[in-house]
Design a protein around this motif. Structure first.
Motif, mmCIF file in Angstrom:
data_model
loop_
_atom_site.group_PDB
_atom_site.id
_atom_site.type_symbol
_atom_site.label_atom_id
_atom_site.label_comp_id
_atom_site.label_asym_id
_atom_site.label_seq_id
_atom_site.Cartn_x
_atom_site.Cartn_y
_atom_site.Cartn_z
ATOM 1 N N ASP A 81 22.614 47.484 0.238
ATOM 2 C CA ASP A 81 22.595 48.860 -0.251
ATOM 3 C C ASP A 81 23.456 49.769 0.617
ATOM 4 O OD1 ASP A 81 21.348 51.021 -2.004
ATOM 5 O OD2 ASP A 81 20.807 51.718 -0.008
ATOM 6 N N ARG A 82 23.309 49.646 1.936
ATOM 7 C CA ARG A 82 24.087 50.517 2.818
ATOM 8 C C ARG A 82 25.568 50.131 2.796
ATOM 9 N NH1 ARG A 82 22.196 53.818 1.441
ATOM 10 N NH2 ARG A 82 23.515 55.081 2.813
ATOM 11 N N LEU A 83 25.857 48.857 2.609
ATOM 12 C CA LEU A 83 27.242 48.429 2.494
ATOM 13 C C LEU A 83 27.857 48.969 1.206
ATOM 14 C CD1 LEU A 83 29.590 46.787 3.601
ATOM 15 C CD2 LEU A 83 28.624 44.763 2.506
ATOM 16 N N ALA A 84 27.104 48.949 0.113
ATOM 17 C CA ALA A 84 27.600 49.511 -1.140
ATOM 18 C C ALA A 84 27.885 50.994 -0.989
ATOM 19 C CB ALA A 84 26.592 49.269 -2.262
ATOM 20 N N ASP A 85 27.016 51.696 -0.266
ATOM 21 C CA ASP A 85 27.254 53.124 -0.029
ATOM 22 C C ASP A 85 28.530 53.337 0.791
ATOM 23 O OD1 ASP A 85 26.048 55.977 -0.094
ATOM 24 O OD2 ASP A 85 26.491 55.653 2.030
ATOM 25 N N LEU A 86 28.759 52.476 1.777
ATOM 26 C CA LEU A 86 29.990 52.573 2.568
ATOM 27 C C LEU A 86 31.205 52.365 1.674
ATOM 28 C CD1 LEU A 86 31.297 52.679 5.478
ATOM 29 C CD2 LEU A 86 31.234 50.172 5.398
ATOM 30 N N GLY B 199 28.063 56.635 -6.668
ATOM 31 C CA GLY B 199 26.748 56.450 -7.259
ATOM 32 C C GLY B 199 26.320 55.006 -7.356
ATOM 33 N N ALA B 200 27.171 54.093 -6.965
ATOM 34 C CA ALA B 200 26.821 52.675 -7.053
ATOM 35 C C ALA B 200 25.863 52.298 -5.936
ATOM 36 C CB ALA B 200 28.073 51.825 -6.952
ATOM 37 N N THR B 201 24.814 51.590 -6.285
ATOM 38 C CA THR B 201 23.905 51.054 -5.278
ATOM 39 C C THR B 201 23.509 49.649 -5.682
ATOM 40 O OG1 THR B 201 21.845 51.740 -6.318
ATOM 41 C CG2 THR B 201 22.929 53.362 -4.903
ATOM 42 N N VAL B 202 23.013 48.909 -4.726
ATOM 43 C CA VAL B 202 22.484 47.577 -5.017
ATOM 44 C C VAL B 202 21.057 47.484 -4.502
ATOM 45 C CG1 VAL B 202 24.691 46.398 -5.111
ATOM 46 C CG2 VAL B 202 23.574 46.712 -2.908
#
Length: 406
Positions: A377-382, A392-395
């Motif tokens: 999730d934090r990598l997707a935010d990065l 707006g993409a999250t996992v």
């Protein structure tokens, strides 16, 4: 290992002439080092029969998808001629994205960014299994095996010239992989533990590459220096004893690799307990995930363990972090990491005040396997912040290492 356990390791240094006796102790020492630690640990009494435990390991080996993801293979060559193996997962077109991908990342095609993952000591590219699964097809990714790990060849300089491994060498190896796999376009660098140090070494030696092409950096469970002071959860007397004798013990064991590997297999139960202690902190890690980590570490030969270990004491790349100051940076660590304590991540964040610092409770050194949903999730935010995937993409919730009730 308690103080008496540390003394046992010390006695092993003087028992090089009696290898059958020494290999029992070696099994414990190797397990700790393979998990990225530098000392032993106390192991709870085993109450299940050895035969049953062996059958359980075999059963776990045959279940689960962990480590099964494969991409387009490629080879790069380090400056000493070492062959470095990597795999590429290409981004899918917007039309090819399946419904889950569209829900996670939206319908807009991602920017042509390549995310390059560097793994840690005694692991391999498969250690990023959950993150690779989540990002697959959404953004171009490169996963590579560090020299002497995974599918990469043994270090030529180490085998032919007896040259010590250095973190600087690993930084040059990463540059060779980038030249081969990502010759153009923006890059996001992701490194865990030794992989994070590799990223720092790249920045130290090639600051112009960071300036011109790198658009974001993630440093997971790593350190910019000061590893000689890590206690690995041991009492002061114990860790001091281990520090004195361990380099010599490892060197001696590395020279008797075949015999030590037999001893290592004979102490598999102890080895598994040590790995779990130094890899994970939560109690409910899926046994198949724990066994997956154990298999990766088991695959690292003792002579490779021995030749890499001294490099960590010399590692000091705090000054290189300056190259990341203007970039989106994620610094993430497990609060209960005994190998690269979270204080080291806090120190990195202090030098990069605009970085996002994430400390994961109830997490150990292999946080990306233990709490993959948080890391992904934090990598997707990065990647969002770097423009690699739509805003707006999250996992969140994708992937879990928590054991499920049967």
């Amino acid at each position: 290992m308690s103080e008496s356990g540390a003394a046992a390791v010390a006695s092993a240094a003087g028992a090089a002439s009696n290898w059958r006796r020494a290999t029992g102790i070696a099994g414990a020492a190797i397990g700790v080092i393979a998990a990225g630690a530098a000392a032993g640990v106390a192991i709870e009494r085993m109450t299940v029969g050895r035969g049953m435990r062996q059958k359980a390991r075999l059963a776990l080996d045959s279940t689960g998808p962990y480590g099964s993801l494969r991409g387009t293979p490629g080879k790069a060559y380090a400056d000493d001629g070492t062959e470095l193996y990597y795999e590429v997962d290409d981004a899918e077109t917007e039309e090819a994205l399946n419904p889950r991908r569209r829900r996670l990342f939206g319908r807009k095609a991602p920017a042509p960014v390549t995310v390059v993952f560097s793994h840690g000591y005694c692991l391999n590219q498969d250690s990023w299994h959950f993150q690779r699964a989540a990002l697959r097809g959404v953004v171009r990714t490169v996963h590579w095996d560090q020299r002497s790990h995974g599918r990469s060849a043994r270090g030529v300089a180490q085998i032919e010239q007896d040259v010590p491994v250095t973190i600087d060498q690993l930084g040059r190896d990463l540059k060779a992989v980038l030249d081969a796999a990502v010759p153009e376009g923006p890059i996001v660098l992701v490194g865990h533990s030794m992989g994070g140090m590799t990223v720092m070494a790249l920045a130290d030696q090639y600051p112009e590459l960071i300036r011109d092409r790198v658009v974001a950096v993630a440093l997971v469970g790593t350190s910019s220096g000061g590893l000689a002071d890590v206690s690995f959860g041991l009492p002061v007397a114990g860790v001091n004893a281990v520090r004195r004798v361990l380099p010599g013990v490892l060197k001696a064991l590395g020279q008797q690799a075949e015999l030590v590997e037999r001893g290592r297999r004979a102490t598999a139960d102890l080895f598994a307990g040590v790995i779990k202690r130094y890899s994970f902190a939560s109690r409910d890690v899926d046994p198949a995930v724990a066994r997956f980590a154990e298999r990766m570490i088991e695959a690292t030969p003792i002579d490779v363990v021995a030749e890499f270990y001294p490099a960590f004491t010399d590692h000091d790349k705090a000054a290189a972090l300056e190259s990341f100051r203007e970039l989106p940076v994620l610094v993430l660590a497990g609060v209960k990491d005994l190998v690269t304590p979270s204080e080291h991540s806090e120190a990195i964040a202090d030098l990069l005040p605009d970085a996002e610092l994430v400390l994961v409770p109830d997490a150990g050194h292999l946080v990306m396997l233990e709490h993959p949903e948080v890391v992904t999730d934090r990598l997707a935010d990065l990647l969002n912040r770097a423009g690699a995937v739509p805003a707006g993409a999250t996992v969140s919730g994708y992937g879990s290492s928590t054991a499920q009730p049967g």
